[in-house]
Design a protein around this motif. Sequence first.
Motif, PDB file in Angstrom:
ATOM      1  N   PHE A 115      -5.599  -0.606   1.064  1.00 32.92           N
ATOM      2  CA  PHE A 115      -6.222   0.660   0.693  1.00 32.92           C
ATOM      3  C   PHE A 115      -6.067   1.711   1.797  1.00 32.92           C
ATOM      4  O   PHE A 115      -6.053   2.911   1.519  1.00 32.92           O
ATOM      5  N   SER A 163      -9.279   5.716  -1.152  1.00 35.63           N
ATOM      6  CA  SER A 163      -8.876   4.923   0.003  1.00 35.63           C
ATOM      7  C   SER A 163     -10.051   4.640   0.926  1.00 35.63           C
ATOM      8  O   SER A 163     -10.324   3.489   1.280  1.00 35.63           O
ATOM      9  N   LEU A 177      -3.055   3.689   1.105  1.00 37.56           N
ATOM     10  CA  LEU A 177      -3.117   4.599  -0.033  1.00 37.56           C
ATOM     11  C   LEU A 177      -3.355   6.034   0.405  1.00 37.56           C
ATOM     12  O   LEU A 177      -2.970   6.967  -0.300  1.00 37.56           O
ATOM     13  N   PHE A 210       0.928   4.147  -2.729  1.00 36.82           N
ATOM     14  CA  PHE A 210       0.823   5.565  -2.392  1.00 36.82           C
ATOM     15  C   PHE A 210       1.922   6.355  -3.087  1.00 36.82           C
ATOM     16  O   PHE A 210       1.693   7.457  -3.608  1.00 36.82           O
ATOM     17  N   GLY A 213       0.814  -1.203   0.000  1.00 37.05           N
ATOM     18  CA  GLY A 213       0.000   0.000   0.000  1.00 37.05           C
ATOM     19  C   GLY A 213       0.851   1.256   0.000  1.00 37.05           C
ATOM     20  O   GLY A 213       0.528   2.239  -0.676  1.00 37.05           O
TER      21      GLY A 213
END
Length: 474
Positions: free
Chosen positions: A372, A332, A375, A317, A313
């Motif tokens: 997520f 996200s 993110l 990002f 993740g």
Amino acid sequence: MKHGQLICHLKLIFCSTTMCFTQFLIGCSYSFSSTLVAQLREPSSTIHLSIEEESWITSITILICPIGLLIIGILTDKFGRRKTVQIVYVPMALSWLIITFANSYTTLLIGKIILGIPFGVSTCMFLYISEITPANLRPLYITLVTMTVGLGMMAECILAMFYRCQTISGIMFVLCLVNFLTLFMVPEPPMYLRAKGRTADADEVDRWLDLGHLTTGTSTTAAMPSAAVVEQPTLAVAMDANGPAAASSPYWTLFLRRNVWMPTVVTLTFFVCQQGSGVYVLLFYSMDVLRDCRVPWDSNTVSLFLSVARLMGGLGFAAMHRVPRRTLVMISGGCMAVSLLIVVAYMKVFAGVQDPPFAMTLIVAFIMFMFFALLAILPMPWILCGEVFPMAVKGVMNGVVQTCGYVMWFMICKIYPSLISNLGVEIVWSIFAFFCILNVLFAIFIMPETKGKTLDEVLLYFEPEKKIKKINIP
């Protein structure tokens, strides 16, 4: 890539990674508690703990962290970002040394209490990277903070497969000493040096970084946040309508200004939404969560998978650093909500079933939830704190706001078992899904967009339009 650009990137990478290595050690401490408790439960252990003592060993660092965070905030403004990290290494190294030779519950608790002091040092990383990198590269480089935490968690999980906790803490102690010495080669940000009146030092750092190779046209000024032309709007924003005389006002009056209290409200709201999403609950109670959901996986495997998901993740990002921050938060939060709704729906559908089918559904859903979260929802509130406050109060306000974030973190992790007992798994995780949706709404209606903006432009977001027009008058 031209030679000059490559040299600039190498210098920024060296400075950023050297500063962020502290977060690698913090990431190791995240996973170390579960490793420590698991090994102490073994029959061969010389230290035996009760359930209450185990809970204190696990959570005491988060409880102490707000105290350390306030101290770090003050030190950050007084001594600088890099020097504060070096100061923080003193209690960090001491704590790992104590844990290495601990032979009782009391000694372990003392080591974990001291480890809580530097636990919130990430504020220095966010400030440092925000101030030393060009505006167009800031979203990319700032992802190093979260990526190094994920690397630390994964590294500790791997070390736990081969070494005892005493050996691991000894390794952490040595790494503390090495990075403490390496930090002497890292300069303070020019923006901070100029704010302290050290113009000659700031010019020297500017010449060494030579960030003009990384920007073209109008973005050049964004690459030089310490230049006088960029400081002028900030000074104008910092003064009230009475003009320059306001600059001599008492220090405490700075905290009453709109460009201080308004970002405080915004960041605190973001922390409430983040902590309510349950992301830290899954980190600290991974085995309890999966046990409640009747997923039979051992703790080491779960920790390793979640650490990998966190690292991936973080890489995602970094790869999406060109995407607007608000868009990332919406993606996200929305995907986290979907993941949790899948978990809740699965438990509802197969409630009362002895051996529910498709058990991997829950594992995949929780891994996607963690992916997520990295993110945006997990790192973004901490990042936003380093971008929205004026230089004069940045260190203190980062300490205050992030202290509130850690207090919320401790509270949600502490009350989670009680919530499960009183409300049930489905209701609790439905509440977490609701907060994930609140994160989406926060991004749409409240969150300021900071991608590609200089820190001065971000500050102008919190000023009335009349004052912005007045500042822009030539």
